[in-house]
Design a protein around this motif. Structure first.
Motif, mmCIF file in Angstrom:
data_model
loop_
_atom_site.group_PDB
_atom_site.id
_atom_site.type_symbol
_atom_site.label_atom_id
_atom_site.label_comp_id
_atom_site.label_asym_id
_atom_site.label_seq_id
_atom_site.Cartn_x
_atom_site.Cartn_y
_atom_site.Cartn_z
ATOM 1 N N GLU A 30 6.757 -9.600 15.604
ATOM 2 C CA GLU A 30 6.795 -11.163 15.017
ATOM 3 C C GLU A 30 6.991 -12.060 16.074
ATOM 4 O OE1 GLU A 30 10.207 -13.294 12.785
ATOM 5 O OE2 GLU A 30 8.946 -12.039 11.046
ATOM 6 N N ASP A 31 8.083 -12.007 16.776
ATOM 7 C CA ASP A 31 8.341 -12.783 17.833
ATOM 8 C C ASP A 31 7.167 -12.856 18.897
ATOM 9 O OD1 ASP A 31 10.811 -13.057 17.234
ATOM 10 O OD2 ASP A 31 12.006 -11.756 18.545
ATOM 11 N N LEU A 32 6.485 -11.813 19.256
ATOM 12 C CA LEU A 32 5.169 -12.040 19.957
ATOM 13 C C LEU A 32 4.196 -12.660 19.369
ATOM 14 C CD1 LEU A 32 4.027 -10.971 22.714
ATOM 15 C CD2 LEU A 32 3.118 -8.941 21.528
ATOM 16 N N ILE A 33 4.031 -12.565 18.188
ATOM 17 C CA ILE A 33 2.827 -13.291 17.573
ATOM 18 C C ILE A 33 3.277 -14.739 17.432
ATOM 19 C CG2 ILE A 33 1.851 -13.749 15.218
ATOM 20 C CD1 ILE A 33 1.920 -10.775 14.818
ATOM 21 N N LEU A 34 4.517 -15.067 17.197
ATOM 22 C CA LEU A 34 4.739 -16.583 16.870
ATOM 23 C C LEU A 34 4.843 -17.137 18.446
ATOM 24 C CD1 LEU A 34 7.947 -16.224 14.508
ATOM 25 C CD2 LEU A 34 5.686 -17.096 13.995
ATOM 26 N N ASP A 35 5.241 -16.291 19.705
ATOM 27 C CA ASP A 35 5.189 -16.961 20.929
ATOM 28 C C ASP A 35 3.848 -17.405 21.320
ATOM 29 O OD1 ASP A 35 6.643 -17.597 23.285
ATOM 30 O OD2 ASP A 35 5.722 -15.961 24.125
ATOM 31 N N GLN A 36 3.106 -16.432 20.952
ATOM 32 C CA GLN A 36 1.761 -16.552 21.632
ATOM 33 C C GLN A 36 0.885 -17.668 20.633
ATOM 34 O OE1 GLN A 36 0.219 -12.736 21.033
ATOM 35 N NE2 GLN A 36 0.605 -11.958 23.149
ATOM 36 N N TYR A 37 1.132 -17.924 19.271
ATOM 37 C CA TYR A 37 0.549 -18.793 18.617
ATOM 38 C C TYR A 37 0.969 -20.184 18.901
ATOM 39 C CZ TYR A 37 -0.605 -21.474 14.418
ATOM 40 O OH TYR A 37 -1.067 -22.331 13.491
ATOM 41 N N PHE A 38 2.355 -20.320 18.765
ATOM 42 C CA PHE A 38 2.656 -21.640 19.254
ATOM 43 C C PHE A 38 2.228 -22.286 20.629
ATOM 44 C CE2 PHE A 38 5.308 -20.615 15.414
ATOM 45 C CZ PHE A 38 5.111 -21.848 14.508
ATOM 46 N N LYS A 39 2.317 -21.310 21.565
ATOM 47 C CA LYS A 39 2.278 -21.676 22.769
ATOM 48 C C LYS A 39 0.453 -22.165 23.014
ATOM 49 C CE LYS A 39 5.376 -19.652 25.705
ATOM 50 N NZ LYS A 39 5.762 -18.627 26.635
ATOM 51 N N ARG A 58 0.827 -1.261 0.204
ATOM 52 C CA ARG A 58 0.145 0.034 0.060
ATOM 53 C C ARG A 58 0.838 1.269 -0.002
ATOM 54 N NH1 ARG A 58 -4.128 -1.350 4.952
ATOM 55 N NH2 ARG A 58 -2.132 -1.536 5.894
ATOM 56 N N SER A 59 2.044 1.192 0.435
ATOM 57 C CA SER A 59 3.054 2.400 0.565
ATOM 58 C C SER A 59 4.352 1.889 0.633
ATOM 59 C CB SER A 59 2.432 3.349 1.909
ATOM 60 O OG SER A 59 2.955 2.809 2.959
ATOM 61 N N ASP A 60 5.085 2.867 0.501
ATOM 62 C CA ASP A 60 6.582 2.995 0.420
ATOM 63 C C ASP A 60 7.254 3.475 1.724
ATOM 64 O OD1 ASP A 60 8.707 1.767 -0.970
ATOM 65 O OD2 ASP A 60 9.460 3.387 -1.700
ATOM 66 N N ASP A 61 6.496 3.545 2.740
ATOM 67 C CA ASP A 61 7.138 3.982 3.922
ATOM 68 C C ASP A 61 8.260 3.146 4.375
ATOM 69 O OD1 ASP A 61 5.493 6.040 3.693
ATOM 70 O OD2 ASP A 61 3.899 5.162 5.350
ATOM 71 N N THR A 62 9.114 3.770 5.176
ATOM 72 C CA THR A 62 10.372 2.950 5.779
ATOM 73 C C THR A 62 9.911 1.994 6.836
ATOM 74 O OG1 THR A 62 12.056 4.606 5.137
ATOM 75 C CG2 THR A 62 12.636 3.135 6.724
ATOM 76 N N ILE A 63 10.423 0.894 6.819
ATOM 77 C CA ILE A 63 9.932 -0.071 7.735
ATOM 78 C C ILE A 63 10.645 -0.115 9.101
ATOM 79 C CG2 ILE A 63 9.706 -2.682 8.360
ATOM 80 C CD1 ILE A 63 8.890 -3.145 5.513
ATOM 81 N N ASP A 64 10.148 0.039 10.025
ATOM 82 C CA ASP A 64 10.632 0.115 11.419
ATOM 83 C C ASP A 64 11.264 -1.473 11.694
ATOM 84 O OD1 ASP A 64 11.451 -0.232 14.299
ATOM 85 O OD2 ASP A 64 10.105 1.419 14.640
ATOM 86 N N MET A 65 12.435 -1.892 11.380
ATOM 87 C CA MET A 65 12.779 -3.386 11.562
ATOM 88 C C MET A 65 12.681 -3.830 12.802
ATOM 89 S SD MET A 65 13.351 -4.560 8.335
ATOM 90 C CE MET A 65 14.522 -5.993 8.655
ATOM 91 N N GLU A 66 12.973 -2.916 13.730
ATOM 92 C CA GLU A 66 13.207 -3.393 15.300
ATOM 93 C C GLU A 66 11.782 -3.665 15.806
ATOM 94 O OE1 GLU A 66 14.789 -1.940 19.659
ATOM 95 O OE2 GLU A 66 15.594 -0.907 17.780
ATOM 96 N N CYS A 67 11.042 -2.920 15.675
ATOM 97 C CA CYS A 67 9.297 -3.186 15.899
ATOM 98 C C CYS A 67 8.991 -4.321 15.360
ATOM 99 C CB CYS A 67 8.742 -1.747 15.509
ATOM 100 S SG CYS A 67 7.140 -1.836 16.349
ATOM 101 N N LEU A 68 9.148 -4.329 14.102
ATOM 102 C CA LEU A 68 8.778 -5.454 13.195
ATOM 103 C C LEU A 68 9.040 -6.829 13.670
ATOM 104 C CD1 LEU A 68 7.310 -6.522 10.866
ATOM 105 C CD2 LEU A 68 9.158 -6.443 9.380
ATOM 106 N N ALA A 69 10.403 -7.002 14.106
ATOM 107 C CA ALA A 69 10.974 -8.085 14.861
ATOM 108 C C ALA A 69 10.450 -8.593 16.045
ATOM 109 C CB ALA A 69 12.493 -7.917 14.870
ATOM 110 N N GLU A 70 10.198 -7.524 16.957
ATOM 111 C CA GLU A 70 9.679 -7.707 18.023
ATOM 112 C C GLU A 70 8.051 -7.924 18.109
ATOM 113 O OE1 GLU A 70 9.862 -3.674 20.269
ATOM 114 O OE2 GLU A 70 11.974 -4.136 20.559
#
Length: 289
Positions: A197-206, A183-195
């Motif tokens: 992602e970790d939270l989603i994966l942790d909650q999902y697999f648990k 949808r847009s070409d804004d710069t991605i905040d990689m640190e926030c994206l990584a954090e």
């Protein structure tokens, strides 16, 4: 090892070819100048099939295996195909001297199983950020995955990725299909994206696929007791025995090596160096899930 023939993962091109029409993606590949990227191409014939069906489209294929790329360059004779060795994780942002250096370049990025492989290895956020970089605004990332709608829509729906996500299910082949429009070409905040992602994966697999279950705890206690009866005392057993109980006798499907086990142990405080108790084993599994 020399590659031989061609091999498809998850689905064949005939199973999914209808998705490549404008009615499926909103992307017209049947005009001069259209560009499509296949990531993790392996030795699949899909890239050549796409080039045959859309002769005005340039089809670029990448894989981190140089032998695969060399093999497919010889196998595929279509002049509208290009093949490059490129690691979607490690080479992200590293100049290549080819089309992979171009931001906002591709109309469509196709992924048939690569995301699933990277998900097991970790750091999918790097892969998704690089795909976002490569896509033009309005371009689509087309994913074919064995993972569930719940996990995929949670990950790809993150605001940092700026994707408009549409989910489809191929019930016959038990496959998830995700169409993610940039949808847009804004710069991605990689640190926030990584954090996130970790939270989603942790909650999902648990919640969906918990590693630690009452059954597994029982097997660990039984296994540790058996080793203790064979000469160990005090409730602690050698790490190699603990590893065998946790990841060989149980959870062998994880393909979790002893070297990786030792690396992950660096974040765990053990009562005795080189030894582990059943309680510490369960704690370890909860920590690393």
């Amino acid at each position: 090892m020399e590659k031989d023939g061609q091999f498809d993962w998850i689905l064949s091109y005939n199973d999914i070819k209808h998705y490549f029409n404008p009615s499926g993606t909103g992307i017209n590949l049947d005009h001069e100048g259209s560009k499509l990227l296949v990531i993790g191409c392996g030795t699949s014939p899909m890239s050549e099939c796409i080039a045959q069906d859309f002769p005005r489209c340039t089809v670029v294929s990448i894989d981190n295996d140089a032998e695969c790329i060399s093999h497919m360059r010889k196998e595929c004779k279509n002049p509208r195909t290009e093949w490059y060795r490129y690691d979607i994780i490690e080479d992200c942002g590293v100049p290549q001297g080819n089309v992979m250096d171009n931001n906002n370049y591709f109309d469509l990025v196709v992924d048939k199983g690569t995301f699933d492989a990277v998900l097991v290895e970790g750091a999918t956020y790097k892969m998704l950020a690089d795909i976002h970089r490569l896509l033009r605004i309005g371009g689509v990332y087309m994913l074919f995955s064995i993972n569930t709608q719940k996990l995929l829509t949670a990950l790809f729906g993150l605001t940092e990725l700026q994707f408009e996500v549409a989910y489809h299910e191929d019930k016959q082949n038990k496959c998830s299909i995700l169409l993610c429009r940039k949808r847009s070409d804004d710069t991605i905040d990689m640190e926030c994206l990584a954090e996130k992602e970790d939270l989603i994966l942790d909650q999902y697999f648990k919640s969906e696929h918990p590693l630690v279950t009452a059954e597994l705890v029982g097997k660990i206690n039984e296994g540790f007791s058996r080793v203790q009866r064979n000469g160990c005392s005090g409730g602690f057993i050698p790490l190699k025995d603990a590893y065998h109980i946790m990841f060989v006798a149980n959870n062998a499907h994880l393909c979790y090596t002893y070297d990786l086990f030792q690396e992950d142990l660096a974040g765990i405080t053990l009562t005795h160096s080189g030894l582990m108790s059943a309680e510490e084993a369960v704690q370890f599994l909860n920590e690393v899930q």
